[in-house]
Write a protein that holds these residues in place. Sequence first.
Motif, PDB file in Angstrom:
ATOM      1  N   THR A 276      60.582 -59.019  18.582  1.00 50.91           N
ATOM      2  CA  THR A 276      59.720 -57.845  18.526  1.00 50.91           C
ATOM      3  C   THR A 276      60.378 -56.834  17.593  1.00 50.91           C
ATOM      4  O   THR A 276      61.572 -56.589  17.671  1.00 50.91           O
ATOM      5  CB  THR A 276      59.535 -57.236  19.926  1.00 50.91           C
ATOM      6  OG1 THR A 276      58.985 -58.238  20.787  1.00 50.91           O
ATOM      7  CG2 THR A 276      58.602 -56.046  19.890  1.00 50.91           C
TER       8      THR A 276
ATOM      9  N   ASP B 102      50.427 -55.244  17.391  1.00 56.82           N
ATOM     10  CA  ASP B 102      49.887 -54.571  18.572  1.00 56.82           C
ATOM     11  C   ASP B 102      49.053 -53.406  18.058  1.00 56.82           C
ATOM     12  O   ASP B 102      49.593 -52.359  17.691  1.00 56.82           O
ATOM     13  CB  ASP B 102      51.034 -54.085  19.461  1.00 56.82           C
ATOM     14  CG  ASP B 102      50.549 -53.432  20.740  1.00 56.82           C
ATOM     15  OD1 ASP B 102      49.324 -53.237  20.900  1.00 56.82           O
ATOM     16  OD2 ASP B 102      51.400 -53.099  21.587  1.00 56.82           O
TER      17      ASP B 102
ATOM     18  N   ASN C 215      55.849 -52.743  18.065  1.00 54.35           N
ATOM     19  CA  ASN C 215      55.651 -53.981  18.841  1.00 54.35           C
ATOM     20  C   ASN C 215      55.112 -55.138  17.999  1.00 54.35           C
ATOM     21  O   ASN C 215      54.252 -55.890  18.438  1.00 54.35           O
ATOM     22  CB  ASN C 215      54.725 -53.745  20.038  1.00 54.35           C
ATOM     23  CG  ASN C 215      55.246 -52.681  20.965  1.00 54.35           C
ATOM     24  OD1 ASN C 215      56.447 -52.485  21.096  1.00 54.35           O
ATOM     25  ND2 ASN C 215      54.346 -51.962  21.611  1.00 54.35           N
TER      26      ASN C 215
ATOM     27  N   GLN D 176      55.344 -58.732  16.532  1.00 54.20           N
ATOM     28  CA  GLN D 176      56.027 -59.993  16.824  1.00 54.20           C
ATOM     29  C   GLN D 176      56.252 -60.692  15.496  1.00 54.20           C
ATOM     30  O   GLN D 176      55.303 -61.137  14.850  1.00 54.20           O
ATOM     31  CB  GLN D 176      55.192 -60.865  17.761  1.00 54.20           C
ATOM     32  CG  GLN D 176      55.849 -62.153  18.159  1.00 54.20           C
ATOM     33  CD  GLN D 176      57.110 -61.933  18.995  1.00 54.20           C
ATOM     34  OE1 GLN D 176      57.179 -61.038  19.808  1.00 54.20           O
ATOM     35  NE2 GLN D 176      58.107 -62.763  18.789  1.00 54.20           N
TER      36      GLN D 176
END
Length: 165
Positions: free
Chosen positions: A60, A93, A140, A142
């Motif tokens: 992350t 996100d 956030n 990934q």
Amino acid sequence: MLKIQTAQKLFPILALAGCLVAVAPLVTRADSLPGFTLFSGVDPSNQLSYRLDSGYRNTTDRYSLKLPGSKINRLGAAQIQITYPDYYKGKFDDKAIEVFAGGKSIPVESVEWNRENQTIQIDLAKRLKTKGEIEVVLNNVQNPDGGGMYYFTCQVKSSAEFPVA
């Protein structure tokens, strides 16, 4: 004689330790700068300035994308659109995206992540008129499983009435 042999054994160890100390700051800051471009065909004045918090694969992360004020037209900014290549397999996100101008948080009306078209569209709550830098922070994120070089592009639109990018 014993002191000379001990010093001769310690010298290579101290030299190696000195080199490691000198290289450590360069390694830790590797993903925090845009780096350099050898052969891309992209004009350096058009490169998007960025910073990654970690840059490690499959973790992350937080991406900070900085848009220079010189690239924003005089009408301001109402929408920011980020595109990325189809081979980028990271995840975003869309509820954790922030926009800053002059160090102040700018209200965001909506964020739409379109996975099929590889775009993130950020609509600002009101048109931002600034001559300064705009920073988009993608929290956030990934990171993809594999490493690679990914070209992100950004377009700033002034408004729906004047869709000048």
